[in-house]
Design a protein around this motif. Structure first.
Motif, short mmCIF file in Angstrom:
data_model
loop_
_atom_site.label_atom_id
_atom_site.label_comp_id
_atom_site.label_asym_id
_atom_site.label_seq_id
_atom_site.Cartn_x
_atom_site.Cartn_y
_atom_site.Cartn_z
N VAL A 17 -43.91 59.51 17.25
CA VAL A 17 -43.46 59.42 16.19
C VAL A 17 -43.47 60.60 15.59
CG1 VAL A 17 -45.69 57.49 16.03
CG2 VAL A 17 -45.90 59.71 15.98
N ILE A 18 -43.65 61.73 16.15
CA ILE A 18 -43.16 62.96 15.83
C ILE A 18 -41.26 62.79 15.15
CG2 ILE A 18 -42.64 65.01 16.91
CD1 ILE A 18 -45.11 64.88 17.87
N PRO A 19 -40.51 63.53 14.08
CA PRO A 19 -39.76 63.19 13.44
C PRO A 19 -39.01 64.34 15.08
CG PRO A 19 -41.24 63.48 11.58
CD PRO A 19 -41.72 63.67 12.90
N PHE A 20 -37.53 64.02 14.62
CA PHE A 20 -36.97 64.71 15.71
C PHE A 20 -35.50 64.70 15.22
CE2 PHE A 20 -39.62 63.56 19.26
CZ PHE A 20 -40.01 64.88 19.25
N PRO A 21 -34.58 65.60 15.54
CA PRO A 21 -32.90 66.08 14.19
C PRO A 21 -33.17 64.47 15.70
CG PRO A 21 -34.16 68.18 15.38
CD PRO A 21 -35.15 67.37 15.83
N VAL A 22 -31.61 64.60 14.34
CA VAL A 22 -31.22 63.37 14.68
C VAL A 22 -29.81 63.62 15.85
CG1 VAL A 22 -28.61 61.33 14.16
CG2 VAL A 22 -30.53 63.16 12.16
N ARG A 23 -29.49 64.65 16.93
CA ARG A 23 -28.47 64.69 17.53
C ARG A 23 -30.06 64.23 18.82
NH1 ARG A 23 -24.78 69.99 17.46
NH2 ARG A 23 -23.05 68.40 15.47
N VAL A 24 -31.34 64.90 18.88
CA VAL A 24 -32.40 64.43 19.40
C VAL A 24 -32.47 63.33 19.93
CG1 VAL A 24 -34.78 65.01 20.74
CG2 VAL A 24 -33.26 66.61 19.59
N VAL A 25 -33.13 62.28 18.56
CA VAL A 25 -33.22 60.74 18.70
C VAL A 25 -31.86 60.12 19.46
CG1 VAL A 25 -33.77 59.04 17.52
CG2 VAL A 25 -34.85 61.56 16.97
N ALA B 260 -31.70 55.89 16.55
CA ALA B 260 -30.55 56.60 16.31
C ALA B 260 -29.51 55.34 15.11
CB ALA B 260 -29.48 57.37 17.27
N THR B 261 -29.10 54.42 16.27
CA THR B 261 -27.98 53.94 15.44
C THR B 261 -28.40 52.68 14.37
OG1 THR B 261 -27.40 53.12 17.30
CG2 THR B 261 -26.41 51.56 16.19
N LEU B 262 -29.33 52.29 14.49
CA LEU B 262 -30.16 51.36 13.21
C LEU B 262 -30.58 52.16 12.31
CD1 LEU B 262 -31.31 48.87 12.59
CD2 LEU B 262 -33.96 49.75 12.74
N ARG B 263 -31.01 53.73 12.37
CA ARG B 263 -30.78 54.62 11.19
C ARG B 263 -29.41 54.75 10.62
NH1 ARG B 263 -36.10 55.65 9.38
NH2 ARG B 263 -37.57 55.23 11.37
N GLN B 264 -28.62 55.40 11.59
CA GLN B 264 -27.20 55.75 10.82
C GLN B 264 -26.78 53.82 9.95
OE1 GLN B 264 -24.53 56.24 14.04
NE2 GLN B 264 -22.45 56.83 12.63
N ARG B 265 -26.75 53.30 10.56
CA ARG B 265 -26.39 51.98 9.65
C ARG B 265 -26.98 51.93 8.49
NH1 ARG B 265 -26.88 46.17 13.20
NH2 ARG B 265 -25.79 48.31 14.92
N LEU B 266 -28.53 52.05 8.49
CA LEU B 266 -28.95 51.84 7.35
C LEU B 266 -28.93 52.74 6.22
CD1 LEU B 266 -32.18 50.09 8.77
CD2 LEU B 266 -30.20 48.78 7.60
N MET C 218 -38.09 60.06 8.45
CA MET C 218 -37.21 61.35 9.50
C MET C 218 -36.62 60.35 11.18
SD MET C 218 -38.37 64.70 7.98
CE MET C 218 -37.18 65.61 9.55
N ALA C 219 -36.25 60.23 11.26
CA ALA C 219 -35.82 60.17 12.87
C ALA C 219 -37.14 59.89 13.53
CB ALA C 219 -34.23 60.69 13.25
N THR C 220 -37.32 59.29 14.12
CA THR C 220 -37.93 59.01 15.07
C THR C 220 -37.38 58.25 16.11
OG1 THR C 220 -39.36 57.25 14.08
CG2 THR C 220 -40.12 59.20 13.75
N ILE C 221 -37.87 58.23 17.37
CA ILE C 221 -37.91 57.36 18.61
C ILE C 221 -38.41 56.26 18.06
CG2 ILE C 221 -38.48 56.74 20.41
CD1 ILE C 221 -38.37 59.65 21.36
N SER C 222 -39.54 55.51 17.39
CA SER C 222 -39.98 54.61 17.34
C SER C 222 -39.94 54.55 15.69
CB SER C 222 -41.82 54.89 17.12
OG SER C 222 -42.16 53.67 16.28
#
Length: 648
Positions: free
Chosen positions: A93-101, A109-115, A128-132
């Motif tokens: 749940v911790i936000p990470f940079p997009v490259r880390v995600v 990452a794909t879902l965030r980029q698509r949306l 912000m981008a998270t694993i969850s």
């Protein structure tokens, strides 16, 4: 040479004993009350019980931090593994940079980029981008896991003695028998409300206090395991002695039995009967496992040690025969109809929907194999992989706890869970070898009930119900205490005088754990405020349905608007509640006799609530559909058209 005990030492001793008694009683109260509070199917029940359990853990931590003569925790490895698992979910749940995600979770990452483009055009501010894929629901998973771990920590650290353990077992069996009686009465009356008075939000196959009959059957199996442990530990197999050569000899045998043992047998008869009446195929199979494992135990124990005689096996068969006879007598028509339905499912292609759900769940896991989609985020990620065969309802769970855990936690999360199970099994085996006979049988009874629920979870989601998860972990802790000789409340100094560094480390660790629990309690209080506002909103929405006076409608709509603002503020970690609040408000917005200004304000507030839900769980297509629908209601045709084109 004996050490001198000062007045302050006695004060610490007394304070420690009081803290232990209060904390363990809080945990036992939650353990007994959890299934009664509507099976913890509603979110506010988990928040409330979590507050009580974490309060008990904080109280014990404070007492152990002050009284340095006691160990801070006895099961360090198991509690530490709980903390590692909580830390793992925090990473999700911790936000990470997009490259880390992108490296850790390509699906997120794909879902965030698509949306991303969609959010920029529509004005949405995605988190912000998270694993969850749903950080809010993963935070709720952290709260639940911390509550369960708190119960385990208190039980294994206080280590109640044999009399206290027996009383806890008897209390659980008595509570389960009352619950079984309530379920049987509800079955006979055909009631469609929880405990005859509460109407659940989402409905379901209601049985007793549970919204799902499968979960009721799972809890009955846990209670049955505790009851069998009580019987075997007290030598109550004599009640099944078929040899009644003389009335006087039989009377002496019955008089030799404890009255509690007879009551436990009656309670088992009720719990097994209620399990059969649920018509839960997995629950009945798991029940047979509980009784069958106990029967194998009697066969194994008949050898050199002579723990149980063959009459114990006869008693198990007698219990099964009596339970099936009573069940057929009470509800033979429904049982026959269920058997016929099973045959129809065998010929119907829809009978494979669970297999299709498991297959799609594995597809979800394949998209994020190592770190998972986030604990608690299954229902928000599964629609992305849902096949056409499953498009007849909303799948909030995979009906297979192990496949769901694999998709949510990935390989890393499952390895942590398997590590906990392996450490627990090793600890149980080591204690089993060293413990006394009656402690062994009590622990084996509890563990057989846990094994039954785990088997049942292969075709259901019992472990995702807080009441059942709390019961399993608490019984596991009680079994560990049962297999450790020398339990009991404070009986003297347990460890030597600690060094300065160990004392500093002990207190720093305790303070860190207390700070973490206080933070989670703050989140749970925030969730309770939102749930209370949602309950009031539901009440005002119902009142609008039966009100015709325009003046009253204006007052009720104003109240609904106020509660909706509170829900939007305090339920960010509950996106389902945000969308359901809009569903409740829909009836008010569609009434033309409600003042137009308030209707527009309500619709705008609901639209913002649904927008918040979309930002918290952007992978859930249902939330996007509701957002498009509310744009249509507000007359935002261009926004609705653009969202529809980009979403579909």
């Amino acid at each position: 040479m004996r050490s001198r005990v000062t007045v302050n030492d006695w004060g610490y001793m007394r304070g420690t004993v009081i803290a232990e008694k209060v904390s363990i009683r809080l945990v036992i109260a939650c353990l007994v009350a959890a299934p009664w509070i509507f099976g913890t199917s509603e979110l506010w029940t988990g928040f409330l019980l979590g507050l009580m359990l974490q309060t008990a853990a904080i109280l014990l931590l404070v007492s152990r931090m002050i009284d340095i003569s006691r160990r801070m925790m006895h099961e360090r490895l198991l509690v530490s593994l709980f903390l590692v698992l909580i830390a793992y979910i925090l990473i999700q749940v911790i936000p990470f940079p997009v490259r880390v995600v992108e490296a850790m979770s390509p699906l997120s990452a794909t879902l965030r980029q698509r949306l991303g483009a969609l959010s920029e055009q529509s004005g949405l501010k995605l988190a912000m981008a998270t694993i969850s894929l749903a950080p809010g629901t993963s935070w709720r998973a952290i709260m639940s896991l911390a509550s369960v771990a708190s119960a385990f920590y208190v039980i294994t650290s206080v280590r109640p003695g044999w009399p206290e353990l027996r009383r806890v077992g008897e209390l659980l069996v008595a509570s389960g028998a009352l619950m079984a009686a309530a379920g049987i009465l509800q079955f006979l009356a055909g009631a469609d409300k929880l405990l005859g008075f509460h109407e659940p939000i989402y409905g379901g196959h209601i049985f007793g206090p549970f919204t799902n009959r499968n979960h009721f059957a799972a809890y009955m199996n846990l209670v049955s395991g505790v009851g069998l442990g009580l019987l075997y530990s007290e030598g109550a197999e004599r009640i099944f002695d078929p040899s009644m050569g003389s009335l006087r000899g039989g009377w002496r045998r019955l008089r030799g039995l404890r009255s509690v043992s007879v009551l436990v047998v009656m309670a088992l008869l009720m719990t097994v009967t209620a399990t059969i009446l649920t018509l839960s195929r997995g629950g009945i199979l798991a029940m047979l496992l509980v009784l069958g494992s106990s029967g194998l135990l009697t066969v194994w124990g008949r050898g050199r040690h002579g723990y149980l005689q063959s009459r114990g096996r006869a008693g198990i068969w007698l219990l099964l025969i009596c339970s099936f006879t009573i069940s057929l007598w009470i509800g033979w028509d429904r049982i026959i109809a269920r058997l016929v339905q099973i045959g129809e499912y065998a010929r119907d292609p829809l009978a494979s929907v669970r297999l299709a759900a498991w297959r799609d769940t594995l597809h979800l896991w394949a998209a994020c194999p190592w770190w998972g989609c986030g604990f608690g985020a299954f229902q928000h990620a599964f629609p992305l992989f849902e096949s056409d065969l499953l498009h007849f309802g909303r799948w909030t769970h995979a009906h297979n706890d192990f496949a769901e855990f694999l998709s949510e936690g990935g390989i890393a999360g499952c390895l942590l869970m398997l590590g906990w199970v392996a450490a627990f099994s090793f600890r149980v085996w080591r204690g089993y070898v060293k413990s006394s006979r009656r402690r062994r049988f009590f622990a084996v009874g509890m563990l057989s009930g846990i094994a039954a629920v785990i088997l049942h979870s292969l075709v259901d989601y019992n472990l995702h119900r807080f009441a059942i998860a709390l019961s399993i972990v608490s019984l596991a802790g009680l079994a560990l205490v049962m297999l450790s000789e020398g339990g009991g409340y404070y009986s003297g100094v347990e460890q030597g005088i600690p060094t300065v560094w160990s004392l500093v480390g002990r207190r720093v660790t305790a303070l860190a754990l207390i700070a973490g629990l206080l933070f989670l309690m703050h989140l749970e209080i925030d969730g309770l405020r939102g749930q209370a506002a949602f309950a009031r909103l539901r009440q005002w929405a119902r009142a609008v349905e039966t009100t015709e006076e325009e003046k009253d409608l204006g007052v009720l709509s104003a109240l609904a608007l106020r509660e909706l603002a509170i829900v939007r503020e305090h339920c960010r970690r509950c996106p389902d509640v945000l969308v359901d609040a809009g569903v409740l408000t829909l009836g008010i917005v569609r009434r033309f006799d409600v003042p137009p200004e308030e209707r527009v304000q309500l619709a705008m507030s609901v639209r913002r609530a649904v927008e918040t839900a979309v930002c918290e769980a952007p992978g859930n297509s249902e939330y996007w559909e509701w957002l498009i629908r509310w744009d249509d209601i507000l007359g935002l045709r261009e926004e609705s058209r653009r969202l529809s084109e980009m979403t579909y």
